[in-house]
Design a protein around this motif. Structure first.
Motif, mmCIF file in Angstrom:
data_model
loop_
_atom_site.group_PDB
_atom_site.id
_atom_site.type_symbol
_atom_site.label_atom_id
_atom_site.label_comp_id
_atom_site.label_asym_id
_atom_site.label_seq_id
_atom_site.Cartn_x
_atom_site.Cartn_y
_atom_site.Cartn_z
ATOM 1 N N ALA A 99 2.294 44.229 8.508
ATOM 2 C CA ALA A 99 2.741 45.614 8.652
ATOM 3 C C ALA A 99 4.143 45.699 9.248
ATOM 4 O O ALA A 99 4.923 46.593 8.903
ATOM 5 N N ALA A 131 5.835 51.551 3.777
ATOM 6 C CA ALA A 131 4.907 52.686 3.856
ATOM 7 C C ALA A 131 3.579 52.352 3.170
ATOM 8 O O ALA A 131 2.508 52.753 3.648
ATOM 9 N N GLU A 140 1.541 50.085 5.548
ATOM 10 C CA GLU A 140 1.052 50.843 6.699
ATOM 11 C C GLU A 140 -0.101 51.754 6.302
ATOM 12 O O GLU A 140 -1.076 51.914 7.060
ATOM 13 N N LEU A 141 -0.048 52.344 5.130
ATOM 14 C CA LEU A 141 -1.093 53.268 4.704
ATOM 15 C C LEU A 141 -2.354 52.524 4.275
ATOM 16 O O LEU A 141 -3.479 52.950 4.580
ATOM 17 N N GLY A 189 -3.569 51.012 7.683
ATOM 18 C CA GLY A 189 -3.814 52.006 8.710
ATOM 19 C C GLY A 189 -4.870 53.032 8.354
ATOM 20 O O GLY A 189 -5.475 53.636 9.246
ATOM 21 N N SER A 190 -5.127 53.249 7.052
ATOM 22 C CA SER A 190 -6.086 54.272 6.642
ATOM 23 C C SER A 190 -7.224 53.727 5.783
ATOM 24 O O SER A 190 -8.138 54.469 5.437
ATOM 25 N N VAL A 246 -4.091 59.348 9.481
ATOM 26 C CA VAL A 246 -2.865 58.588 9.231
ATOM 27 C C VAL A 246 -2.195 58.383 10.584
ATOM 28 O O VAL A 246 -1.759 59.340 11.230
ATOM 29 N N ALA A 297 2.212 54.653 10.337
ATOM 30 C CA ALA A 297 2.183 55.021 8.919
ATOM 31 C C ALA A 297 2.957 56.310 8.679
ATOM 32 O O ALA A 297 3.673 56.442 7.677
ATOM 33 N N ARG A 298 2.853 57.282 9.598
ATOM 34 C CA ARG A 298 3.591 58.529 9.433
ATOM 35 C C ARG A 298 5.098 58.290 9.501
ATOM 36 O O ARG A 298 5.874 58.861 8.728
ATOM 37 N N LEU A 337 6.113 56.615 6.245
ATOM 38 C CA LEU A 337 6.092 57.573 5.146
ATOM 39 C C LEU A 337 7.283 58.522 5.217
ATOM 40 O O LEU A 337 7.894 58.855 4.189
#
Length: 302
Positions: free
Chosen positions: A117, A134, A137-138, A141-142, A185, A189-190, A193
């Motif tokens: 990451a 991104a 991370e998504l 992370g999600s 999120v 990650a935010r 993004l």
């Protein structure tokens, strides 16, 4: 001999590949030798004889997959022989091989997932580097599936399969069975993004709704994500090939290790049946067992 006639049929009429034909020949050789060992003619073989042959083959160390291949070859042989009028009963029908154990999902260690990451993508184009960051991370992370990830749009629409609400720190995704769910999120990650969205406007085609787009400005595909993730893992020096679902497994395993809340993990993953999620308890136990073996004085071998 009837077996040789059948093999000729497979080669001349079914046009089986040489490798497949060799597998059939070996399976039928085992059948003939097994029947001889039981003192039973091939035409007189019964289901209990086939089960006995299966038990013998299993005793030699054959895997469930190999046993299933044997049964498939034998079943096809008797089905053909029955059409020729040679036998009235297919003794293999109803006989099932032992179930193969389901392999555990492969998950990264926590430090490996974090390293991936935090890996700065070595892309010539900073926009693509921001996009790839991104994506990682998504996924991690999600816990999204790759299909859910590439289906995300910048904003909700009538035909949208999902979108990210940065202000609300959550994503709405449509998973398997067209079921919607909300996933959190996290901050990293935010941030990733937001950095990607600053670049996306200059790449995406005017009418393209996709959150993640390729250099051509169109929606990114599953295969493109897999390719980018594999490249990023190599750059991060990870000792294993990484694919999108591995990050989903890592998300679930690490969350379960930290929280112990199986129901919450089930909901976040979008599993309809908690038994599907329970596989991660086995991963969690493996982690705990390694800690025990390494640290507990009673675990040390004398």
């Amino acid at each position: 001999m009837v077996v040789e006639t059948y093999l000729t049929h497979l080669r001349a009429e079914r046009h089986l590949a040489p490798r497949t034909l060799a597998l059939y020949a070996d399976a039928l050789r085992r059948l003939v030798e097994g029947a001889q060992g039981l003192g039973v003619a091939l035409a007189s073989l019964q289901p209990h004889h086939v089960r006995a042959l299966m038990a013998q083959a299993h005793g030699t160390g054959l895997s469930p997959r190999s046993l299933a291949l044997l049964l498939s070859a034998w079943r096809g042989f008797y089905r053909w022989w029955g059409r020729q009028g040679g036998v009235a009963l297919n003794p293999v029908d109803g006989v099932r091989p032992p179930k193969a154990p389901k392999p555990l999902p492969k998950a990264l260690a926590v430090d490996q997932a974090v390293a991936l990451a935090e890996q700065a993508p070595a892309a010539d184009d900073p926009a693509l580097a921001a996009r790839d960051h991104a994506i990682v991370e998504l996924l991690y992370g999600s816990g999204l599936r790759v299909g859910e990830l590439v289906g995300l749009d910048v904003q909700p629409g009538a035909a949208s399969a999902g979108w990210v609400d940065l202000a609300g720190a959550e994503a709405q995704v449509r998973g398997k069975g067209a079921k919607w769910r909300s996933v959190p999120v996290g901050g990293p990650a935010r941030q990733a993004l937001a950095a990607w969205l600053a670049w996306r406007a200059g790449i995406a085609r005017p009418e393209e709704p996709a959150l993640f787009v390729s250099q051509r400005g169109t929606r990114l595909s599953d295969s493109q994500v897999r390719s980018r993730l594999k490249s990023l893992a190599l750059q991060a020096g990870l000792p294993t090939q990484v694919h999108p679902h591995m990050l989903r497994h890592s998300f679930a395993s690490h969350l379960l290790q930290s929280s112990g809340d199986l129901r919450a993990v089930q909901e976040l993953l979008g599993h309809a049946d908690i038994r599907t999620t329970q596989v991660y308890t086995r991963l969690d136990f493996q982690h705990l067992a390694k800690v025990y073996d390494a640290a507990h004085p009673r675990a040390r071998k004398r």
